[in-house]
Design a protein around this motif. Structure first.
Motif, mmCIF file in Angstrom:
data_model
loop_
_atom_site.group_PDB
_atom_site.id
_atom_site.type_symbol
_atom_site.label_atom_id
_atom_site.label_comp_id
_atom_site.label_asym_id
_atom_site.label_seq_id
_atom_site.Cartn_x
_atom_site.Cartn_y
_atom_site.Cartn_z
ATOM 1 N N TYR A 122 0.868 -1.186 0.000
ATOM 2 C CA TYR A 122 0.000 0.000 0.000
ATOM 3 C C TYR A 122 0.898 1.226 0.000
ATOM 4 O O TYR A 122 1.495 1.590 1.010
ATOM 5 N N LEU A 123 0.980 1.854 -1.156
ATOM 6 C CA LEU A 123 1.944 2.929 -1.377
ATOM 7 C C LEU A 123 1.214 4.258 -1.488
ATOM 8 O O LEU A 123 0.273 4.385 -2.282
ATOM 9 N N ARG A 124 1.634 5.223 -0.708
ATOM 10 C CA ARG A 124 0.961 6.520 -0.813
ATOM 11 C C ARG A 124 1.115 7.051 -2.233
ATOM 12 O O ARG A 124 2.154 6.890 -2.878
ATOM 13 N N TYR A 125 0.088 7.714 -2.708
ATOM 14 C CA TYR A 125 0.054 8.142 -4.105
ATOM 15 C C TYR A 125 1.228 9.064 -4.438
ATOM 16 O O TYR A 125 1.780 9.025 -5.538
ATOM 17 N N GLU A 126 1.607 9.872 -3.466
ATOM 18 C CA GLU A 126 2.626 10.893 -3.706
ATOM 19 C C GLU A 126 3.984 10.301 -4.073
ATOM 20 O O GLU A 126 4.845 11.003 -4.585
ATOM 21 N N TYR A 127 4.169 9.017 -3.793
ATOM 22 C CA TYR A 127 5.461 8.386 -4.096
ATOM 23 C C TYR A 127 5.466 7.820 -5.517
ATOM 24 O O TYR A 127 5.615 6.624 -5.740
ATOM 25 N N GLY A 128 5.322 8.720 -6.491
ATOM 26 C CA GLY A 128 5.263 8.293 -7.884
ATOM 27 C C GLY A 128 6.558 7.642 -8.340
ATOM 28 O O GLY A 128 6.567 6.648 -9.065
ATOM 29 N N ARG A 129 7.665 8.201 -7.884
ATOM 30 C CA ARG A 129 8.948 7.665 -8.312
ATOM 31 C C ARG A 129 9.128 6.259 -7.747
ATOM 32 O O ARG A 129 9.503 5.329 -8.467
ATOM 33 N N ALA A 130 8.832 6.101 -6.472
ATOM 34 C CA ALA A 130 8.939 4.778 -5.849
ATOM 35 C C ALA A 130 8.009 3.794 -6.557
ATOM 36 O O ALA A 130 8.362 2.622 -6.764
ATOM 37 N N TYR A 131 6.835 4.266 -6.949
ATOM 38 C CA TYR A 131 5.872 3.401 -7.632
ATOM 39 C C TYR A 131 6.481 2.824 -8.911
ATOM 40 O O TYR A 131 6.447 1.628 -9.152
ATOM 41 N N ARG A 132 7.077 3.699 -9.689
ATOM 42 C CA ARG A 132 7.605 3.226 -10.967
ATOM 43 C C ARG A 132 8.829 2.332 -10.766
ATOM 44 O O ARG A 132 9.009 1.341 -11.471
ATOM 45 N N ILE A 133 9.643 2.655 -9.786
ATOM 46 C CA ILE A 133 10.830 1.822 -9.521
ATOM 47 C C ILE A 133 10.402 0.445 -9.023
ATOM 48 O O ILE A 133 10.925 -0.584 -9.481
ATOM 49 N N ALA B 123 -0.569 20.610 0.340
ATOM 50 C CA ALA B 123 -0.476 19.195 0.688
ATOM 51 C C ALA B 123 0.010 19.092 2.112
ATOM 52 O O ALA B 123 0.672 20.000 2.617
ATOM 53 N N GLU B 124 -0.332 17.999 2.778
ATOM 54 C CA GLU B 124 0.344 17.698 4.038
ATOM 55 C C GLU B 124 1.573 16.873 3.679
ATOM 56 O O GLU B 124 1.694 16.356 2.562
ATOM 57 N N CYS B 125 2.479 16.761 4.642
ATOM 58 C CA CYS B 125 3.823 16.179 4.427
ATOM 59 C C CYS B 125 3.887 15.211 3.244
ATOM 60 O O CYS B 125 3.193 14.204 3.185
ATOM 61 N N LEU B 126 4.765 15.539 2.307
ATOM 62 C CA LEU B 126 4.910 14.734 1.092
ATOM 63 C C LEU B 126 5.924 13.612 1.272
ATOM 64 O O LEU B 126 6.236 12.899 0.326
ATOM 65 N N GLY B 127 6.457 13.480 2.486
ATOM 66 C CA GLY B 127 7.455 12.423 2.708
ATOM 67 C C GLY B 127 8.776 12.732 2.021
ATOM 68 O O GLY B 127 9.471 11.840 1.554
ATOM 69 N N ALA B 128 9.100 14.004 1.957
ATOM 70 C CA ALA B 128 10.361 14.409 1.345
ATOM 71 C C ALA B 128 10.938 15.578 2.134
ATOM 72 O O ALA B 128 11.435 16.541 1.564
ATOM 73 N N CYS B 129 10.845 15.483 3.458
ATOM 74 C CA CYS B 129 11.166 16.632 4.312
ATOM 75 C C CYS B 129 12.635 17.027 4.255
ATOM 76 O O CYS B 129 12.976 18.132 4.660
ATOM 77 N N GLU B 130 13.496 16.113 3.801
ATOM 78 C CA GLU B 130 14.905 16.506 3.660
ATOM 79 C C GLU B 130 15.057 17.461 2.484
ATOM 80 O O GLU B 130 16.091 18.087 2.330
ATOM 81 N N LEU B 131 14.022 17.562 1.657
ATOM 82 C CA LEU B 131 14.044 18.454 0.498
ATOM 83 C C LEU B 131 13.194 19.700 0.739
ATOM 84 O O LEU B 131 12.806 20.392 -0.200
ATOM 85 N N ALA B 132 12.876 19.994 1.988
ATOM 86 C CA ALA B 132 11.991 21.110 2.322
ATOM 87 C C ALA B 132 12.636 22.452 1.966
ATOM 88 O O ALA B 132 13.841 22.613 2.148
#
Ligand SMILES: Cc1cc2nc3c(=O)[nH]c(=O)nc-3n(C[C@H](O)[C@H](O)[C@H](O)COP(=O)(O)O)c2cc1C
Ligand code: SF4
Ligand code: FES
Lengths: 444, 166
Positions: A122-133, B123-132
């Protein structure tokens, strides 16, 4: 002894996302080793290692796996929790993008151990790059006999892995919210028991594990539980229920540091060492005002508490909710705690799924009160009202179904108790500016 | 004429084989539909319900839980830009970035530019906080970004125009 990273060891190796390179680096030896053992033996190794879940709750992984009913006719499901939405947390992303086969190897081993025939990531949508990899990596595995039927010639070991993309909701990371979402419903967490290990996805036994947890499994099988237990902090002798904090951990560091990033270190490193030695210190030559030790939900540590060890117990002893995801957010001495707490309350109000009234109403009111305080219309009494709400919502006081409400409450409780003077000054001074003559009569 | 074309129905049908219930294919199906139409048209809800053996209200119930899906009155622009406003980004200027881009594009969060190029959202946290501070264009992350760099990124995207994504 110098600590040697294992989870991030292959990050940056050219081509490591490809099966061939991964195997050339010794990849899938853990899986081959696991397939020489029975599933029960694999579960036992994970139990012996003391591995605790990396997704936030720190529950012992082997123990959870043991809750699956014996001799269940199946199907049994494995859900890989890659929803990673706790503010401050990004290590799952780094693992999936940087070394996808390591995650997949851990997933296959774990599926074997619990006798799962299907694993959903279950992958959060925002991780598009991870999805493709991951999509590419999974295809490679099917092409080379690592997925599908009779995997690597092991008769009867069948496994499919499917990627399932979320749609932008924090609550889908809560394990039963995740299950509901996977089933095509709104992600309303379920009342427990029954626990997913007994009745989860499609009413079948289901294990939900975090990406980092599964990556650890691979190394435990490869190197043995003793290796894993040689890293980290042994159980607290004064706490008979403590299971210790073993193994390497991916600490995420963000906020006001010179070098934000993801660092693999033994569990139990102190916040100070993480910030100074690995994060390059606070930016702009400033001092720490406060930190969050494990993702926004955990609450705050003050500058005086920086020597707190970041193991499963340390932050609790200092009044926080726990180690959480070990995502450390640093606030410098110019930061307004009012702004920070408002941001936190707004997040949880936005992400509450709404099914429990104390959480839905409590998070919304905390955000409204903080917004009012922030624009200079706060009352000193508001602080006690905020504390009253925060103390009343969550699994701990027993008023809500899931832990989101506890996560909303802890930042409020720790900020107002540890930084009360700042809130009081702000309220007094902004009141003074608004109403220079006298305090207005309260209208409610 | 049905809204869901034959190939789209087939793609959805293929997803159903992955799950024990047809309902579980709902989220993947909604993604396919929104990718195609930049929104989920009302007629598609009915057809999808039919396809997955659900009541349209069940489809709508799930769809409306996730703030992600758009109705036909609010379709997405060519590029969906999500600016992160959670704490680690806020500490490094995320709110100013969001503010600045709202002003640059003359939209409020959630709105689409009149030319249909950009939908801007918080958006809420995009899971890329090292790139904030960072933002997402469709599903690809960019950061850390100054306001100036973010404006340039959007300009570039607008020029590329034509194709979806980046
Ligand atoms: C509101 C909420 C959000 C959560 N989000 C996540 C998440 O994004 N990723 C995750 O692995 N665990 C998350 N968890 C914890 C999961 O419920 C669960 O404990 C975890 O996935 C179990 O995996 P582990 O034992 O490997 O840690 C969340 C919990 C709550 C209460
Ligand atoms: S505690 Fe909050 S988020 Fe969790 S189930 Fe209840 S309302 Fe939903
Ligand atoms: S807070 Fe913006 S990416 Fe995490």
């Amino acid at each position: 002894m110098e600590f040697e990273p294992v989870l991030l060891r292959h990050l940056g190796v050219p081509g490591i996302q490809h099966l061939e390179t991964y195997q050339a680096q010794g990849g899938y030896q853990g899986l081959r080793r696991a397939l020489e053992l029975t599933p029960e033996q694999v579960v036992q190794l994970v139990k012996d290692s003391g591995l605790r879940g990396r997704g936030g709750a720190g529950f012992p992984t082997g123990v959870k796996w043991g809750f699956i009913p014996k001799n269940h006719p199946g199907p049994i499901y494995l859900c890989v929790n890659a929803d990673e939405s706790e503010p401050g947390t990004f290590n799952n992303r780094i693992l999936m993008e940087g070394d996808p086969h390591q995650v997949l190897e851990g997933t296959i081993i774990s599926a074997y151990a619990i006798r799962a025939s299907v694993a959903y990531i279950y992958l959060r949508y925002e991780y598009g790059r991870a999805y493709r990899i991951l999509q590419r990596a999974i295809q490679e595995l099917y092409d080379h006999g690592f997925l599908g039927r009779n995997i690597l010639g092991k008769a009867g070991f069948n496994l499919d892995i499917y990627l399932h993309r979320g749609a932008g909701a924090y609550i889908c990371g809560e394990e039963t919210g995740l299950i509901e979402s996977l089933e095509g419903k709104r992600a309303w967490p379920r009342i427990k028991p029954p626990f997913p290990a007994v009745q989860g996805l499609f009413h079948k036994p289901t294990i939900v594990n975090n990406v980092e947890t599964l990556a650890c499994v691979k190394h435990i099988i490869e190197r043995g539980p003793d290796w894993f237990r040689s890293i980290g902090i042994p159980p607290d002798p004064n706490n008979p229920r403590d299971m210790g904090s073993f193994g390497p951990k991916l600490y995420c560091l963000s906020g006001h540091v010179n070098r934000p990033g993801c660092f693999e270190l033994p569990l139990g490193i102190t916040a100070r060492e993480l910030i100074e030695k690995y994060g390059g210190g606070v930016w702009k030559g400033r001092q720490v005002k406060a930190i969050i030790p494990g993702g926004l939900s955990m609450g705050f540590l003050t500058a005086q508490e920086l020597d707190t060890p970041l193991d499963f117990n340390g932050p609790i002893k200092a009044g926080c909710l726990g180690l959480g995801t070990a995502a450390v957010i640093v606030l410098d001495d110019q930061t307004s705690m009012i702004d920070v707490l408002y941001n936190s309350c707004r997040f949880f109000a936005h992400e509450s799924c709404g099914q429990c009234t104390p959480c839905r109403e409590g998070t919304a009111w905390m955000a409204k009160i903080l917004a009012r305080i922030r624009r200079g219309e706060g009352y000193l009494d508001d602080l006690d009202i905020l504390l009253e709400i925060a103390n009343g919502i969550g699994i701990m006081p027993g008023t809500t179904i899931c832990g989101l409400a506890d996560g909303a409450a802890w930042p409020v409780k720790t900020a107002i108790t540890k930084f009360r003077a700042e809130f009081e000054d702000y309220i007094r001074n902004s009141r003074a500016r608004l109403h220079p003559v006298r305090e207005p009569i309260r209208s409610h | 004429m049905p809204v869901l074309s034959e190939d789209l129905r087939q793609a959805i049908e293929n997803y159903t084989h992955r799950y024990a219930t047809r309902q579980a294919a709902l989220l993947p199906a909604l993604h396919l539909i929104q990718d195609r139409f930049r929104c989920v048209p009302a007629a598609a809800i009915e057809e999808l319900a039919d396809l997955l053996d659900l009541h349209p209200a069940q489809v709508y119930d799930t769809l409306s839980f996730y703030g992600f899906f758009r109705d036909a009155e609010h379709p997405l622009g060519k590029f969906r830009v999500w600016v992160c406003r959670s704490l680690p980004c806020m500490l490094r200027g995320g709110e100013d970035l969001l503010d600045g881009l709202c002003r640059y594009l003359h939209v409020e969060p959630g709105q689409t530019t009149p030319d249909g190029s950009f939908t801007l959202e918080y958006a809420e946290c995009l899971g890329a906080c090292e790139l904030a501070p960072c933002l997402l264009v469709n599903d690809e992350c960019h950061g850390p970004l100054t306001l100036e760099a973010a404006r340039q990124l959007l300009d570039q995207l607008r020029q590329q125009g034509g194709q979806h994504g980046i």
